[in-house]
Scaffold this active site. Sequence first.
Site: not given
Length: 553
Positions: A48-49, A86, A90, A151, A153, A239, A343-344, A387
Site C-alpha cells: 500500500d503506497d 488505493c 483495488r 485492507k 477499501h 501507507h 496499489d499506487n 500517487k
Amino acid sequence: MKFEIKRLIGFSIAAGILLAGYSFRSANAVNTKPVLEKAPNILIIMADDMGYSDIGCYGSEIATPNLDQLAASGIRFRQFYNGARCCPTRASLLTGLYPHQAGIGHMTNDPEDSTAYQYNLPGYQGSLNNKCVTIAEVLKTRGYQTMMSGKWHVGYHDRQKWPLQRGFDKYYGILAGAANYFNPTGLRGLTLMNEPVKPKGKDFYLTDALTDHAIDFLNENHQQTKAPFFMYLAYTSPHWPLNALQDDVKKYRGKYKNGWKALRKERYNRMIKMGILKPEAELSADDAADWDKLSPEKQDEMDFRMALYAAQIDRMDQNIGRVVKALTASGELDNTLILFLSDNGACAEGGDLGGGLTENLGTKKGYMLSYGQSWANVSNTPFKKYKHWVNEGGISTPLIAYWPKMIPKASQGKFSDQYGFLPDIMATVVAASGAKYPLAYKGQSIIPMEGKSILPILQGKELPVHHQPIFWEHEGNSAVRMGNLKLVCEYHEGRPKKWELYDLDKDRSELHDLSASMPEQVSKLSKAYNEWASRAGVVPFDEIKKIQASRHK
C-alpha cells in the site's frame, strides 16, 4: 529462506484445459498420457503506497530477502501499471474492469462521512456495483476456497458491499483505507468475517496480525477442505501512519543522513546495474527540499521518518516470508501462483517534509504521520509524480510473478518488458484456473473483463500482452498507452486538457514531450481516450468537483 521447488519435467499448462477445480498436465511428449493435477492456488499480495524502487529486487537498499527470493525464482515485470490510488486500484484488481466501470472512479466513502463521493453517478458510487464480479466470486464457481486478509477499501457503510458478500469465504482486516498499526479501533477498526473485533494482545501490530490470520485461513483450508484456494493478502504497509516496531527501525536509523538526493542517485545507479532500467534511462528532476539547508535537527527527524518507512516495508517482507514458509510446510507452494504488486506510486501527501507531529515519531501514537514528498521522490526513482497522478511515478508498480509449476527454469529470475495493467490479473486468474468469467451474475448482466492474460509470459513466451490502447483517469489526470507511446495529461482546474506524448521505449521517465512533433499520434490517441471515457462512465473532474462542493456546503 529456502524454497523447496520441485520441477515437473515436461509440465506445461494452457488456459482451456482445466476441469472443475482440476487441471491436466498437457501431453507434449510421445506416448505421454495427461495426468490429473490439482488446479493452482492463487495468492495475490498487495503493498500500500509503496514506490517502484522500494524493494531490493527493484533497486532498494531496504532489506526484502523474501520478495527477492520470489523474484529470483519468478519473473519481474519492468512495466506493470496500477490505478494511481488505493481504492480505484483495488476495484480494478478485484473485478478485471476499469475502476469507473466497477463504481469507484474516484474514491470510496470515508468512515467518518457516509455521504462522501456518493454522486449518484454509476462510475462514482463509492463501492463495487452489481455490474461487476470479483475474482473471489468467479473462482468460487470452480470450487475454490476464497479468503482475504487486509485492507478492503471498496465499500464501507453498506454491509452488502463487504468481502463476505462479494465472494470471500473468510475475511479479517480493515474495511477503511488506513488505520493506526498498533491500535486500529473505532470506525477504522478491525473486522473478522462480518463482525467488529478488537486488537488482541499488548504487542499487537497490524502487519503481523494480517499475516497471522492469513496463515490460519490457509492452514484451515489445507486441513479441512484441501480445495484450491484464492488468498488476497492486502497489507496496509507502508501507507501512513509511520508506525513501526523498534527492532525493525534500528536497522535503518542513521542510514538516511546523506539525504534524498544522494539516495535517489544510489538507487538509480543500482537499478541500471541490475537491469531494471536501460543504461540510457534518464533520472527525472529532483522534486525535493534542499537537504543541505535543513538544520541538523531537521535532518535527524527526516532520517527517522525514512527509517520508519523502511522498517514498515522490511516487516512486510518478513511476514511474506512467513506465508511462504506456511505454504512450503503444507506442500502447497509449488502449485501456487503468487503475484506481488503495489496499489499506487509513492505517496507525497504531507508536504515536502512529511506530516504529523514530530513528537509522535517512534511511538504508538499518531495517524497522519507521513514521510513526505522528498522521500517519495526517492521511492519512485527514476520517475516523476506520485500517487494521484498518472505519470509513471503514480502508476508504475513492481510486479513479481512466482509459480514453480508454470515458469520455465530458463525464465526464472528474468525480467519481462511486456507491459500490462490491473485488469490483466482477472484475465490471468481465469486462464490459470479454468474458471469462466460470467455474462451474468445473480440475475444482473456483467460488464466484460477488460484485461488480457499474462499467462503466456509466465510460460516463457515474451509476447505483447496488449494490442489495443489501455487507459487511466483519476481526479482528471488522464493517460492512454498504445505500444511504446503514452499520451498523458495533468489535471488543472478550469483549464482545457494539455496532452503530452512520450516514447516510453526511449523515455520511460517522461522527460521529452513529442506532442508538437507528432500531432497525428496525439489526435489518434486522444480520440481513443475520449471514446473510452464515454463508454467507461468517466465524468469530467470539474463536474465532479462541483458536485462534491455542493454536497459539502
